[in-house]
Design a protein around this motif. Structure first.
Motif, short mmCIF file in Angstrom:
data_model
loop_
_atom_site.label_atom_id
_atom_site.label_comp_id
_atom_site.label_asym_id
_atom_site.label_seq_id
_atom_site.Cartn_x
_atom_site.Cartn_y
_atom_site.Cartn_z
N GLY A 121 0.83 -1.19 0.00
CA GLY A 121 0.00 0.00 0.00
C GLY A 121 0.86 1.24 0.00
O GLY A 121 1.36 1.66 1.04
N LEU A 122 1.00 1.83 -1.18
CA LEU A 122 1.87 2.98 -1.29
C LEU A 122 1.25 4.17 -0.57
O LEU A 122 0.06 4.42 -0.66
N VAL A 127 0.82 -9.82 -8.87
CA VAL A 127 -0.27 -9.81 -9.85
C VAL A 127 -1.61 -10.02 -9.15
O VAL A 127 -2.58 -9.31 -9.39
N VAL A 128 -1.64 -11.01 -8.25
CA VAL A 128 -2.89 -11.30 -7.54
C VAL A 128 -3.34 -10.09 -6.72
O VAL A 128 -4.51 -9.70 -6.74
N ALA A 176 -6.70 -6.28 -4.89
CA ALA A 176 -6.63 -5.18 -3.92
C ALA A 176 -5.73 -4.10 -4.48
O ALA A 176 -4.64 -3.85 -3.99
N PRO A 177 -6.18 -3.44 -5.53
CA PRO A 177 -5.30 -2.54 -6.28
C PRO A 177 -4.73 -1.37 -5.48
O PRO A 177 -3.64 -0.90 -5.79
N VAL A 199 -2.91 -2.85 2.73
CA VAL A 199 -3.27 -2.07 3.92
C VAL A 199 -4.53 -1.25 3.68
O VAL A 199 -5.47 -1.27 4.46
N ALA A 200 -4.56 -0.55 2.55
CA ALA A 200 -5.71 0.30 2.26
C ALA A 200 -6.97 -0.54 2.13
O ALA A 200 -8.03 -0.19 2.62
N THR A 201 -6.85 -1.68 1.43
CA THR A 201 -8.02 -2.53 1.23
C THR A 201 -8.51 -3.10 2.55
O THR A 201 -9.71 -3.11 2.83
#
Lengths: 346, 287, 243
Positions: A256-257, A298-299, A304-305, A309-311
């Motif tokens: 999670g950037l 990839v997954v 969870a693009p 953490v964000a997702t």
């Protein structure tokens, strides 16, 4: 987003458990843990300009080369104490980082151009390192045996190395938290979201970007020195390779950037799985580690693009709070306008 | 003076193939906005297919393309349909992650199947050399040049004189309006991707004779291609072709005038220099 | 759905749609008969463009149905709607600036329904708009606003429109140009019997040309009726000006 994770109990639990590892983990696994912590530190260092500030540099390997290879060469070829070497190369890395930020500003580079230029420099760095005998060329530099002399930047046994790497990792994470909650973080995020608007609002864009890149460079370089020292070998295939930059970027983005814990989560997810599996099956299936790394990335991107953490945190928020309508995107239903966005930023 | 001409010749011959590969990437980008960081790895797959074709059937890489090109086109369709299609409209960073992850997977699969040692794919032509005065023209480079030129001409013809080509240019300029015209934008994107990868497969056969290949060679090729595309201004097809040639020439100059690995830094230096002073690309942004 | 003789060309029932989480259209129902020129009025954010975007397939409908010529097309992809004859001439023209006028027209004729007689259609369109014929080899981006609008409408005709949906055709045009464009629109409807849905900010123009109008406010149909009735009704101006 400026919640301080250090206030939550579980992060201290994590630290406590992590700190006990040397006492019960077999030595190979401890090695994996050490390398994981180093990657956490590297990914967190990249997160500062990239995640928080939006400066997607693909040149981190340059900083690692400074600290890992150049400092080692200074020690072995010129007898310069590794502490001094570490600091000197960190300063050099900071200057290089600040210069990159300056280029970005002076030449108004978009995301893609900046990424490519830094990538080009990383490739140059790799080639120059391999072609220069002073830093060991393709064979690298062997550091003197570790006798535990702290003044020589030596840390003794694997337990100490692990604990130092853990400390480095948590320090970098804490640094991220501190920045996110500070005015610098606020400025960086404003710049990341819209640098023209930020500039119009009076945010000193150039200084903040240069500082973020310099900080990232210096810390990455120091970690590089530590890494080389830990391996007792400044390996150009590892420390000067462009692939290392890619590993760092993927670890940070998968986690999670832009979040303080993202790089930690990403590295902890990606590194051990790959290392352990390749230890088990490496002889039969070379390259398995890289495959796992790639497959996990990839997954995660597909599922969870915005990063794990964000997702996870939005998932938890939805469970605890009444349903909220969510962000409103302007979604062009079929004829995607993504290409305009990319072109605009080139 | 001879050295200079030799470098130029070498550069143009190799650069023409880079140009075509870059054009493939430029087409894909202009239609779908996707920048594929696994582009180079796909070329390497085609090259290794040539290797297998040779070891199994003693087939020359130039003939193997009868198999590699269709196989790669099918692979491209699958990749697009299941992975890349979801990247349309998404931010740059997401696509970078996905394609880098894909790149890692491809590299490691190749490593597992073929091992890490560099291997060579021989060809009938590889030793062929023509001399014009004192200038050496390597046979395989001349073939690569000829095929690349023909391919470029065909692509330009397609873009300007066929409905498909016009659709591609239209989508690049305004995807929404294209959909309103009755253009099946999704299908055009798929076909463009397949075309781009088909070109890659062809280029793979052109580059491979006598070259030693490794599973990890993909990243370098991706970077070279990206350099050419960005130098060309992203969607300016003529610019991309020139960008490819410039990179080829820079590489040739580097390897002829400077020995060892240091010579290889030339393309990167030239790239940085050009981009800093002409950020919109060599020919500027096209319409 | 049973096909009857005097059914409407376009039937929209209870359409709701929006962008992201935000709903813009609420329960909209309109119908357009063959050969009609129907106007769609409303203030700036009333949802007119969203409705047309829904009809052309650019925006997906949340609920409701759209039927064209008796056939369900609620979830049909945009290019397939063009094939059936539902053509949307977008706000702002959206020509392909780097392509010539001729190429723009050729592209419009790319769908299978019209592909075969594309050249003939282009000829016919040039007779309607001679200016377009003069500019065939010019880059579309270099044309004036009025000329671009003519090309945009031409594109719609070459595509084989059976229902031509015009989104703000008078936007940014000089009064002379507006007169020319609307004369052509009128001719298309009266002589060629083309069914037209006209979205316009210009209340006077719309009422003058359309036989029937709908008025949208906040994404709902608040008024409908013949233009004469609506012209008299004080509520029209109120809803239209958003007061």
């Amino acid at each position: 987003m400026t919640v301080n994770p250090f206030r939550k109990p579980w992060i201290w639990l994590f630290c406590a458990v992590a700190a006990t590892l040397p006492f019960w983990l077999p030595s190979y696994f401890l090695h994996v843990a050490t390398v994981t912590m180093i990657m956490v530190a590297l990914a967190s260092a990249w997160n500062i300009p990239a995640g928080i500030g939006g400066l997607l540099s693909m040149g981190q390997s340059i900083f690692v080369t400074c600290g890992g290879i150049l400092a080692s060469a200074l020690l072995v070829k010129l007898g310069i104490n590794l502490w001094l070497g570490a600091i000197a190369t960190a300063v050099l890395a900071a200057v290089i980082g600040a210069t990159m930020a300056w280029f970005d500003n002076r030449f108004r580079l978009g995301h893609l151009s900046f990424a490519l230029i830094t990538l080009a420099f990383a490739e140059i760095n790799q080639l120059v390192t391999f072609g220069t005998d002073f830093v060991g060329g393709a064979s690298g530099v062997y550091l003197p045996k570790d006798t535990g002399d702290f003044l020589q930047f030596q840390f003794g046994g694997s337990t100490t190395y692990y604990l130092v790497s853990l400390a480095l990792a948590m320090l970098l994470v804490a640094l991220n938290v501190a920045i996110l909650r500070s005015r610098l973080g606020y400025y960086l995020r404003a710049i990341r979201d819209n640098d023209r608007a930020a500039q119009a609002a009076g945010v000193p864009v150039l200084q903040n970007n240069m500082f973020a890149m310099a900080l990232s460079g210096a810390t990455t370089s120091l970690i590089g020195t530590f890494y080389a020292r830990y391996l007792t070998f400044a390996d150009p295939n590892l420390l000067a390779s462009t692939s290392l930059t890619i590993y760092i970027i993927l670890a940070a983005t998968v986690g999670g950037l832009g979040t303080a814990l993202g790089p930690l989560v990403g590295a902890v997810l990606l590194v051990p799985v790959g290392e352990l599996l390749s230890a088990e099956l490496g002889a039969v299936l070379p390259g398995l580690q890289r495959f796992i790394y790639g497959a996990v990335v990839v997954v995660v991107v597909l599922c969870a693009p915005s990063g794990i953490v964000a997702t996870l945190s939005s998932w938890m928020r939805r469970r605890n709070v009444a349903p909220d309508p969510g962000p409103t995107h302007e979604d062009d239903a079929s004829a995607g306008s993504g290409s305009e966005r990319q072109r605009a930023s080139v | 003076m001879d050295l200079l001409i030799q470098a130029l010749v070498q550069g143009v011959l190799v650069g023409s193939t880079y140009a075509v590969i870059a054009l493939g990437m430029g087409l894909i980008f202009s239609v779908s906005g996707i920048i594929n960081f696994a582009h180079g790895d796909l070329i390497v797959i085609a090259m290794f297919m040539c290797l297998s074709a040779f070891t199994a059937l003693k087939v020359d890489p130039y003939l193997a393309l009868a198999v590699t090109v269709p196989a790669m086109v099918v692979l491209a369709a699958a990749l697009y349909r299941f992975l890349l299609r979801r990247m349309i409209g998404r931010p740059f960073l997401i696509t970078v992650q996905l394609t880098l992850g894909l790149s890692f997977m491809i590299q490691s699969l190749l490593l597992m199947f073929y091992g890490g040692e560099p291997q060579r794919v021989p060809s009938l032509i590889e030793a062929q050399i023509w001399l014009v005065g004192d200038i050496v023209f390597e046979g395989k480079l001349v073939v690569a040049f000829a095929v690349s030129v023909v391919l470029s001409v065909l692509l330009f013809w397609m873009l300007n004189y066929t409905d498909f080509g016009r659709s591609v240019r239209a989508i690049r300029q305004n995807a929404k309006a294209a959909a309103l015209m009755g253009i099946n934008v999704e299908r055009a994107r798929l076909k463009t991707f397949m075309l781009g990868i088909g070109v890659l497969a062809l280029a793979g056969s052109l580059l491979v004779p006598g070259m030693s290949i490794q599973p990890t060679a993909g990243l370098h090729l991706t970077v070279i291609t990206l350099l050419a595309v960005v130098l060309g201004g992203m969607s300016n097809f003529a610019g991309i072709l020139i960008g490819g040639i410039v990179i080829g020439i820079a590489e040739a100059f580097g390897s002829i005038y400077v020995s060892g690995t240091l010579g290889l830094i030339f393309p990167y230096l030239i790239f940085v220099a050009i981009l800093l002073f002409r950020p919109a690309g060599i020919l500027g942004r096209s319409q | 759905m049973p096909i009857s003789d005097n059914q409407n060309l376009l039937e929209v029932q209870n359409l709701s749609a929006g962008y992201g989480g935000r709903r813009v259209l609420h329960d909209v129902s309109i119908s357009i008969g063959k050969g009609e020129l129907v106007g769609l009025l409303g203030a700036n954010n009333a949802g007119k463009s969203t409705l047309i975007n829904c009809l052309s397939g650019i925006v997906a409908a949340d609920t409701g149905r759209v039927a064209f010529d008796g056939n369900e097309c609620t979830d049909l992809a945009p290019h397939l709607r063009v094939e059936r004859g539902i053509v949307h001439v977008p706000e702002g023209r959206l020509l392909f600036p780097g392509l010539t006028v001729r190429e723009n027209l050729q592209l419009a004729g790319i769908n299978p329904t019209v592909r075969r007689d594309r050249e003939a259609r282009i000829e016919r369109v040039i007779r309607l708009f001679p200016r377009v014929g003069e500019r065939l080899d010019q880059l579309a981006g270099t044309l004036s606003g009025g000329e671009q609008q003519m090309v945009a409408i031409s594109r719609g005709l070459v595509s084989g429109a059976r229902l031509l949906m015009l989104d703000e055709p008078s936007l940014g045009l000089s009064p002379l140009m507006v007169r020319t464009i609307f004369a052509a629109i009128k001719r298309l409807n009266e002589e060629e019997k083309l069914t037209i849905l006209l979205v316009e900010q210009n209340l006077r123009l719309t009422i003058a040309h359309a036989s029937r109008c709908y008025v949208l406010e906040h994404g709902r149909v608040v008024l409908s009726g013949s233009s004469a009735e609506l012209a008299e009704d004080p509520r029209t101006r109120k809803a239209y000006l958003g007061m």
